[in-house]
Design an enzyme around this catalytic site. Structure first.
Site, PDB file in Angstrom:
ATOM      1  N   HIS A 172       0.973  -1.226   0.046  1.00 56.07           N
ATOM      2  CA  HIS A 172       0.047  -0.030  -0.019  1.00 56.07           C
ATOM      3  C   HIS A 172       0.706   1.404   0.007  1.00 56.07           C
ATOM      4  CE1 HIS A 172      -0.025  -1.327   4.291  1.00 56.07           C
ATOM      5  NE2 HIS A 172       1.066  -0.652   4.151  1.00 56.07           N
ATOM      6  N   HIS A 201       8.858  -0.775  -2.270  1.00 60.36           N
ATOM      7  CA  HIS A 201       9.338  -0.102  -1.159  1.00 60.36           C
ATOM      8  C   HIS A 201      10.442   0.998  -1.826  1.00 60.36           C
ATOM      9  CE1 HIS A 201       8.191  -2.623   2.252  1.00 60.36           C
ATOM     10  NE2 HIS A 201       6.968  -1.943   1.889  1.00 60.36           N
ATOM     11  N   TYR A 258      17.293   1.792   2.829  1.00 62.64           N
ATOM     12  CA  TYR A 258      17.337   1.327   1.539  1.00 62.64           C
ATOM     13  C   TYR A 258      18.555   2.105   0.655  1.00 62.64           C
ATOM     14  CZ  TYR A 258      12.677  -0.257   2.500  1.00 62.64           C
ATOM     15  OH  TYR A 258      11.697  -0.854   3.072  1.00 62.64           O
TER      16      TYR A 258
END
Length: 490
Positions: A172, A201, A258
């Protein structure tokens, strides 16, 4: 419409299972179905079944709800299988956060890549392949596997490539990012259009349009910086927007782990995060949130059961993809969403074998992806770094190759910015030993890892991280919720 069966694996994720259930039942054509719930926890299964039974009873629905710890039985004849499992639970997850901290790796979430996400994948993938075996053998022929479980890309990669099951990964993040953009631009429903593309992501708003007018980088930057809340909570995302030219779908805390630039120096982490909520960058934030949520549900279960008696029409359908995919496949009503699938040329400048997240349309004929999207070069470079880590991680999980696992962690952008190879090798040994009971593919390597740890020379420290908060008690949570209600009431 003929009845069919929906199986939910990991249905003990009580809040999420209830959301999926009410979303699906908001579609009239999807009410005469069976929901087969399965989980390792009989206790959680009993709680969620009682809540769903209450919803069915209160709304006089034809829906059937069954619950069993026998996964294979739950999957028998299922047309759709939804997975929201967390292998190892909060016990293993705590190690995903705690052990890397000893080596200087500060994670907010640790469920996608980075050291925690990679080990999470090692725990999940053998179980995902067991799910796929059951789906092939006992589910309805051609059954569709909807994976919500993280690490999304690794789990979906394993299910498609090695499980040989029709799989789509669902998240989502895109919807939440779009809601932010709509708010800063003052867009009403139906006025904002966008294309997001990348990997889970790490998906990027490569095209944003307000009433058909293209919205560029400068306008987005100005609008975010002028927003009284987002300007504080999304500092890192705004900085990436300034440099990359496009906005990332993922939260400030997620995105921070990340990339190799924002969480590598402890004294600089506070510059880029916000402590108003865990998702904006708190050390181990999602672990704390998950622990508190579990404790809160156990305590407040009677109230949740009472609330389940509400009329279904008073429960707002969420923006989760699952119910809309099922609606489109079963009724033909077209749905546009963003889905995790094998690339195969959908994104021109990402590897063909990568699991990408990109726009697609769903109807009776299935999920049809929009092909030919090219990412901005910086976005592609960032995604490719993660794809390479994901590929090695999946292969390591399949083969039980601990050396390949160490190489995957070594190549992780944030870990590589912080740790030496010697530190990575020792950290992975420590994590594999701590989580051995969930890592059957590494059983042959555990004794050797223990021997190496017994003569370890790399120094570690007990570090809580740069921005850690303690888990709140039930009483503290209740008091804060009451205070929030009073503030909202004015």
């Amino acid at each position: 419409m003929a009845s069919f069966k929906i199986a939910i694996i990991g249905a003990g994720s009580i809040g999420f299972t209830k959301k999926l259930f009410t979303d699906i039942l908001s579609v009239p054509e999807l009410r005469d179905v069976e929901f087969a719930l399965t989980d390792l926890s009989e206790h959680n299964l009993a709680m969620i079944k009682s809540i769903l039974d209450r919803i069915v009873e209160a709304n006089e629905l034809p829906t059937r709800v069954t619950a069993t710890t026998d996964r294979r039985k739950a999957l028998e004849g299922a047309r759709y299988i939804i997975s929201c499992v967390r292998v190892g639970g909060l016990e293993a997850y705590a190690d995903d956060i705690r052990i890397p901290l000893k080596y200087g790796v500060d994670q907010c979430v640790g469920d996608t890549i980075c050291a925690g996400g990679i080990l999470y994948g090692q725990r999940n993938i053998p179980v995902i392949l067991d799910f796929c075996k059951d789906i092939r053998e006992v589910a309805e022929p051609g059954a569709k596997f909807l994976n919500y479980a993280n690490p999304m890309a690794m789990n979906t990669w394993a299910a498609i490539e090695y499980g040989k099951v029709d799989t789509v990964g669902l998240c989502h993040g895109v919807q939440h990012g779009a809601e932010q953009i709509a708010e800063i631009l003052g867009a009403r429903d139906g006025e904002l259009d966008y294309i997001c593309s990348g990997i889970n992501h790490q998906t990027w708003f490569v095209d944003v349009r307000l009433n058909g007018r293209k919205v560029g980088k400068d306008e987005l930057v100005a609008a975010f910086e002028a927003h009284p809340v987002f300007s504080k909570q999304e500092k890192l995302r705004i900085d990436v927007l300034k440099r990359f030219g496009v906005y990332s779908t993922e939260s400030n805390g997620h995105l921070s782990e990340y990339l190799p630039w924002y969480r590598k120096r402890p004294d600089e982490i506070s510059r880029w995060i916000d402590m108003s909520d865990w998702i904006h960058g708190e050390t181990g934030g999602y672990l704390r949130y998950s622990t508190e949520t579990r404790n809160w549900f156990e305590t407040e279960y009677p109230r949740f059961l009472e609330e389940a008696g509400r009329p279904l029409e008073t429960i707002r359908r969420s923006n989760e993809h699952a119910s809309r995919i099922l609606e489109a496949l079963e009724t033909g009503r077209v749905y546009r969403g963003h889905f995790n699938v094998k690339n195969n040329g959908v994104i021109t400048n990402l590897p063909a074998d990568a699991i990408i997240e990109s726009p697609g349309f769903v109807d009776r004929f299935g999920i049809n992806m929009v092909a030919g999207i090219t990412l901005p070069e910086a976005c592609a470079a960032t995604c490719i770094s993660s794809v390479n880590v994901q590929r090695m991680s999946v292969h390591a999980a399949i083969t039980g190759d601990i050396d390949l696992l160490k190489l995957a962690v070594l190549h992780d952008p944030l870990v590589g910015a912080i740790c030496t190879p010697e530190e990575v090798w020792q950290m992975v040994d420590e994590m594999v030993v701590a989580q051995a009971k969930w890592l059957p593919q590494y059983a042959h390597a555990i004794d050797a890892a223990k021997e190496r740890l017994a003569r370890a020379t790399v120094a570690t420290r007990e570090w809580k991280g740069a921005a850690r908060r303690e888990v709140r008690s039930i009483e503290e949570i209740r008091a804060e919720k009451e205070a929030a209600k009073l503030r909202a009431a004015g």
